[in-house]
Write an enzyme that holds these catalytic residues in place. Sequence first.
Site, mmCIF file in Angstrom:
data_model
loop_
_atom_site.group_PDB
_atom_site.id
_atom_site.type_symbol
_atom_site.label_atom_id
_atom_site.label_comp_id
_atom_site.label_asym_id
_atom_site.label_seq_id
_atom_site.Cartn_x
_atom_site.Cartn_y
_atom_site.Cartn_z
ATOM 1 N N LEU A 80 0.821 0.721 -5.564
ATOM 2 C CA LEU A 80 -0.577 0.308 -5.573
ATOM 3 C C LEU A 80 -1.417 1.565 -5.839
ATOM 4 C CD1 LEU A 80 -2.395 -2.212 -4.830
ATOM 5 C CD2 LEU A 80 -2.887 -0.945 -2.746
ATOM 6 N N TYR B 45 -6.066 -9.565 -2.559
ATOM 7 C CA TYR B 45 -6.912 -9.182 -1.430
ATOM 8 C C TYR B 45 -7.345 -7.730 -1.537
ATOM 9 C CZ TYR B 45 -3.162 -6.507 0.868
ATOM 10 O OH TYR B 45 -2.211 -5.570 1.171
ATOM 11 N N GLU C 26 6.248 4.242 -2.306
ATOM 12 C CA GLU C 26 5.079 4.239 -1.415
ATOM 13 C C GLU C 26 5.488 3.597 -0.099
ATOM 14 O OE1 GLU C 26 1.896 1.633 -2.746
ATOM 15 O OE2 GLU C 26 3.336 0.191 -3.529
ATOM 16 N N LYS D 195 -2.820 -5.946 -6.050
ATOM 17 C CA LYS D 195 -2.897 -6.106 -4.593
ATOM 18 C C LYS D 195 -2.742 -7.591 -4.249
ATOM 19 C CE LYS D 195 -5.233 -3.750 -0.771
ATOM 20 N NZ LYS D 195 -3.983 -3.386 -0.096
ATOM 21 N N ARG E 91 0.779 -29.220 -5.433
ATOM 22 C CA ARG E 91 1.756 -28.134 -5.571
ATOM 23 C C ARG E 91 2.536 -28.226 -6.882
ATOM 24 N NH1 ARG E 91 6.815 -26.561 -5.151
ATOM 25 N NH2 ARG E 91 7.281 -24.512 -4.263
ATOM 26 N N HIS F 298 3.606 -25.444 -10.075
ATOM 27 C CA HIS F 298 3.580 -23.995 -10.303
ATOM 28 C C HIS F 298 2.508 -23.529 -11.304
ATOM 29 C CE1 HIS F 298 7.270 -24.234 -8.021
ATOM 30 N NE2 HIS F 298 7.417 -22.923 -8.033
ATOM 31 N N ARG G 45 -10.844 -2.164 -8.185
ATOM 32 C CA ARG G 45 -9.433 -2.540 -8.044
ATOM 33 C C ARG G 45 -9.295 -4.053 -7.860
ATOM 34 N NH1 ARG G 45 -5.917 0.279 -3.498
ATOM 35 N NH2 ARG G 45 -7.177 -1.064 -2.157
HETATM 36 N N1 PDD Z 1 -2.788 -1.568 2.354
HETATM 37 N N2 PDD Z 1 0.264 0.798 -0.856
HETATM 38 C C1 PDD Z 1 0.330 -0.435 -0.338
HETATM 39 C C2 PDD Z 1 1.542 -1.251 -0.577
HETATM 40 C C3 PDD Z 1 -0.755 -0.940 0.418
HETATM 41 O O1 PDD Z 1 -0.695 -2.185 0.916
HETATM 42 C C4 PDD Z 1 -1.884 -0.122 0.641
HETATM 43 C C5 PDD Z 1 -3.070 -0.605 1.406
HETATM 44 C C6 PDD Z 1 -1.886 1.176 0.102
HETATM 45 C C7 PDD Z 1 -3.045 2.126 0.297
HETATM 46 O O2 PDD Z 1 -4.146 1.751 -0.490
HETATM 47 P P1 PDD Z 1 -5.632 2.078 -0.001
HETATM 48 O O3 PDD Z 1 -5.720 3.541 0.157
HETATM 49 O O4 PDD Z 1 -6.474 1.579 -1.117
HETATM 50 O O5 PDD Z 1 -5.842 1.356 1.291
HETATM 51 C C8 PDD Z 1 -0.799 1.594 -0.654
HETATM 52 C C9 PDD Z 1 -3.864 -2.303 2.989
HETATM 53 C C10 PDD Z 1 -4.823 -1.445 3.720
HETATM 54 C C11 PDD Z 1 -3.279 -3.421 3.836
HETATM 55 O O6 PDD Z 1 -2.468 -4.138 3.282
HETATM 56 O O7 PDD Z 1 -3.642 -3.575 4.999
#
Ligand code: PDD
Length: 285
Positions: A207, A36, A183, A151, A104, A106, A55
């Site tokens: 991320l 996503y 993070e 992501k 379903r 894997h 990304r």
């Molecule tokens: N989250 N780290 C993680 C684990 C994240 O899920 C996100 C973003 C970030 C920041 O990335 P960016 O600056 O590109 O938004 C760092 C999104 C916004 C979410 O899951 O809602």
Amino acid sequence: MWREHMITYFNGQLLPKESVHISPDDRGFVFADGVYEVIHVYRGQLFATEQHLRRLANSLSEVRIAWPDIQRLPAIARELVKVNGLDQSDGLVYVQITRGVAPRLHPFPDESVPPTVYATASPVEPVPEHWERGIKVILVPDIRWGRCDIKSLALLSNVLAAQEAKERGADEAIFVRDGVITEGARTNVAAVVDGVLVTHPRDHRILPGITRNVVLELCQHLGIPVRESPLAVIDLPRVEELMILGTTKEVTPVVRVDEITIGDGLPGPIAQRLERAYRDLIGAL
Ligand code: PDD
């Protein structure tokens, strides 16, 4: 802000949300088999679209999902902003792509199975007191998988961490792996140590945040020195400033980590400069 009634994008069509029917056999539902993106919309304009697109392309390629229409995403996002009446407002565009609908099993389904693509645009309200007063965060063990650079839709560890933060009266949970801050549950983290902005190196443990990227560029313009290196939890008491960075939280100063007060307990000067510079960028969209 969650909206029950909105126009969404679903597999090539714009549809009212209530008309979208996602199969229980969708691999996103069954395996969290998908990726996503979240893009901020400021006064109807998409922020850092090209970086989000790159990304997303990377996430898709790492998990081997093909979405041939990816280059149409900016047009789809702009259309969603328009049809949902957000052309003059702030909002978030959310897009998720799963490996489609299949029995379903894997391993991947046959290549002929198309991905499921769903996208929305919804309004957001800023929380100015977060920038003015700073926020509280908690530390939690980083129990996530080894590819946090993708992501992925699979966010159970992030969900549990964010819930724990909420239950403990904090606004974000920060992951710690091997004694190092990686993070946040939905943000990247940066600290100021001896006047240098320190943030975890870009690798599989975090991320590669778009906000983090933008902030590193702003540091260059503003002459703020940067070091992309791990920050140990034991060094937190001597950190001058701390901040979280993300599409939804932008640049938000952190003034408390568990029971540790950061600096003098108020947003620090570097976070404030970065926050102002970030606002200027948004203002120039
Ligand atoms: N989250 N780290 C993680 C684990 C994240 O899920 C996100 C973003 C970030 C920041 O990335 P960016 O600056 O590109 O938004 C760092 C999104 C916004 C979410 O899951 O809602």
